[in-house]
Design a protein around this motif. Structure first.
Motif, mmCIF file in Angstrom:
data_model
loop_
_atom_site.group_PDB
_atom_site.id
_atom_site.type_symbol
_atom_site.label_atom_id
_atom_site.label_comp_id
_atom_site.label_asym_id
_atom_site.label_seq_id
_atom_site.Cartn_x
_atom_site.Cartn_y
_atom_site.Cartn_z
ATOM 1 N N MET A 175 0.844 -1.198 0.000
ATOM 2 C CA MET A 175 0.000 0.000 0.000
ATOM 3 C C MET A 175 0.878 1.246 0.000
ATOM 4 N N GLY A 176 0.239 2.401 -0.128
ATOM 5 C CA GLY A 176 0.981 3.635 -0.247
ATOM 6 C C GLY A 176 1.437 4.223 1.079
ATOM 7 N N ARG A 177 2.095 5.364 0.965
ATOM 8 C CA ARG A 177 2.536 6.130 2.117
ATOM 9 C C ARG A 177 1.571 7.290 2.305
ATOM 10 N N LEU A 178 1.252 7.619 3.564
ATOM 11 C CA LEU A 178 0.183 8.576 3.833
ATOM 12 C C LEU A 178 0.613 9.630 4.843
ATOM 13 N N ILE A 179 0.439 10.893 4.465
ATOM 14 C CA ILE A 179 0.580 12.013 5.386
ATOM 15 C C ILE A 179 -0.829 12.352 5.878
ATOM 16 N N VAL A 180 -1.075 12.177 7.159
ATOM 17 C CA VAL A 180 -2.386 12.520 7.738
ATOM 18 C C VAL A 180 -2.252 13.924 8.313
ATOM 19 N N ASN A 181 -2.765 14.899 7.586
ATOM 20 C CA ASN A 181 -2.595 16.304 7.958
ATOM 21 C C ASN A 181 -3.891 16.893 8.492
ATOM 22 N N ALA A 182 -3.799 17.548 9.634
ATOM 23 C CA ALA A 182 -4.945 18.243 10.223
ATOM 24 C C ALA A 182 -4.821 19.736 9.944
ATOM 25 N N ASP A 183 -5.786 20.286 9.253
ATOM 26 C CA ASP A 183 -5.796 21.717 8.954
ATOM 27 C C ASP A 183 -6.324 22.523 10.136
ATOM 28 N N ARG A 230 -12.524 4.725 5.635
ATOM 29 C CA ARG A 230 -12.123 3.344 5.330
ATOM 30 C C ARG A 230 -12.191 3.094 3.822
ATOM 31 N N SER A 231 -13.209 3.627 3.168
ATOM 32 C CA SER A 231 -13.350 3.457 1.720
ATOM 33 C C SER A 231 -12.143 4.028 0.984
ATOM 34 N N LEU A 232 -11.661 5.172 1.432
ATOM 35 C CA LEU A 232 -10.487 5.785 0.814
ATOM 36 C C LEU A 232 -9.229 4.972 1.072
ATOM 37 N N LEU A 233 -9.025 4.579 2.322
ATOM 38 C CA LEU A 233 -7.786 3.893 2.672
ATOM 39 C C LEU A 233 -7.717 2.493 2.073
ATOM 40 N N GLU A 234 -8.845 1.855 1.899
ATOM 41 C CA GLU A 234 -8.865 0.533 1.259
ATOM 42 C C GLU A 234 -8.392 0.606 -0.193
ATOM 43 N N ARG A 235 -8.557 1.757 -0.814
ATOM 44 C CA ARG A 235 -8.216 1.926 -2.227
ATOM 45 C C ARG A 235 -6.896 2.663 -2.447
ATOM 46 N N LEU A 236 -6.184 2.981 -1.375
ATOM 47 C CA LEU A 236 -4.979 3.786 -1.492
ATOM 48 C C LEU A 236 -3.937 3.070 -2.349
ATOM 49 N N PRO A 237 -3.534 3.662 -3.461
ATOM 50 C CA PRO A 237 -2.546 3.022 -4.341
ATOM 51 C C PRO A 237 -1.122 3.331 -3.892
ATOM 52 N N PRO A 238 -0.133 2.715 -4.527
ATOM 53 C CA PRO A 238 1.261 3.069 -4.222
ATOM 54 C C PRO A 238 1.507 4.557 -4.456
ATOM 55 N N GLY A 239 2.531 5.064 -3.796
ATOM 56 C CA GLY A 239 2.836 6.484 -3.900
ATOM 57 C C GLY A 239 2.712 7.145 -2.543
ATOM 58 N N THR A 240 2.883 8.456 -2.521
ATOM 59 C CA THR A 240 2.748 9.226 -1.296
ATOM 60 C C THR A 240 1.565 10.166 -1.435
ATOM 61 N N TRP A 241 0.636 10.068 -0.498
ATOM 62 C CA TRP A 241 -0.615 10.820 -0.555
ATOM 63 C C TRP A 241 -0.803 11.615 0.723
ATOM 64 N N GLU A 242 -1.547 12.702 0.622
ATOM 65 C CA GLU A 242 -1.914 13.463 1.811
ATOM 66 C C GLU A 242 -3.408 13.305 2.065
#
Length: 284
Positions: free
Chosen positions: A1-9, A220-232
């Motif tokens: 799975m991909g890498r994820l930056i969980v950013n709080a605005d 959960r719907s988003l994270l289940e589909r997270l492709p390779p790469g780096t996402w925010e």
């Protein structure tokens, strides 16, 4: 799975928002936050940021619906003459931007002042982004990059949500999805500008379509589909308390929902969590 930056605005908006961000970071969920330089609870947010060195912190550059750092007379095309504040809505800001009334030099100066204020207070900034994603437009992006680059910052949010993410966000309005689809046509130009200025960014930003509606199911719907790469993953957690009631925002009840829903990130241990500090800088 991909890498994820969980950013709080909106770090600094209220004490309740600050509290939620600190709790979620300590819970191992939020890895990054975007700090407003001139908001009601900015001072508290600065202290929290300095006490949590593992939290990546960016400057959340505000050009709409907020107070400037610079005196109004130094940025007359950016602020309302009567109030000294930024335009109250994105539509008003864009009207000034696209008619040429807003000067790029003033955007750069105000962005530099916001970044500088946080750095002078001892906040180590990992990136910049913008309130309401105003830097999606190149007329804002270019001066923001100049201000960030002059301050030694080389990472920025890429505020374009891919089609797969918008489709996967249950509860997102068709109007919002249509707007994101239209804005996606600006992405190639943005990539070229970032590359030309030597900035790094992610492969894209997810949950923009879900702003105000991001619950645990949609996450959960988003994270289940997270492709390779780096996402925010852009989020807006908080506490819907008396302090928030004093702030002009459409995100009230949804802040409680997101705060609780973000714990679902822990259900996906295969996703590598990161911050903007982990992005590789371009070769000199």
């Amino acid at each position: 799975m991909g890498r994820l930056i969980v950013n709080a605005d909106d770090f600094g908006l209220t004490s309740g928002v600050n509290r939620a961000i600190a709790e979620l970071h300590n819970a191992g969920v939020v890895t990054s936050a975007s700090l407003m330089a001139c908001a009601a609870a900015t001072e508290e947010a600065i202290e929290l940021a300095r006490s949590m060195p593992t939290l990546g912190v960016g400057c959340h550059i505000v050009l709409v619906d907020g107070e400037p750092v610079l005196p109004a007379h130094q940025i007359p095309t950016l602020v309302d003459r009567k109030t000294g504040r930024f335009p109250s809505s994105l539509d008003k800001f864009l009207a000034g931007l696209f008619t040429g009334r807003i000067r790029a030099a003033e955007i750069e100066a105000e962005a530099a002042a916001q970044v500088g204020l946080l750095q002078q207070r001892g906040v180590r900034l990992t990136h910049v982004d913008s309130h309401m994603h105003t830097h999606v437009f190149s007329a804002v992006l270019r001066p923001v990059l100049r201000a960030a680059g002059a301050a030694g910052i080389r990472a920025i949010r890429h505020p374009f949500e891919p089609e797969w993410a918008a489709r996967a966000t249950a509860g997102a309005s068709l109007r919002r999805i249509a707007a994101l689809t239209a804005l996606r046509t600006l992405e190639p130009r943005s990539r070229r500008i970032l590359a030309g200025e030597g900035f790094v960014t992610t492969d894209g930003t997810i949950a923009i379509a879900g702003t105000g509606t991001l619950n645990a199911s949609a996450l959960r719907s988003l994270l289940e589909r997270l492709p390779p790469g780096t996402w925010e993953l852009v989020t807006h957690p908080g506490y819907n308390d008396a302090s928030l009631a004093q702030v002009r925002t459409r995100l009230r009840a949804s802040r409680d929902v997101e705060r609780q829903s973000l714990l679902a990130v822990r259900e996906f241990p295969a996703i590598q969590l990161a911050s903007f500090a982990d992005l590789r800088a371009p070769a000199a």
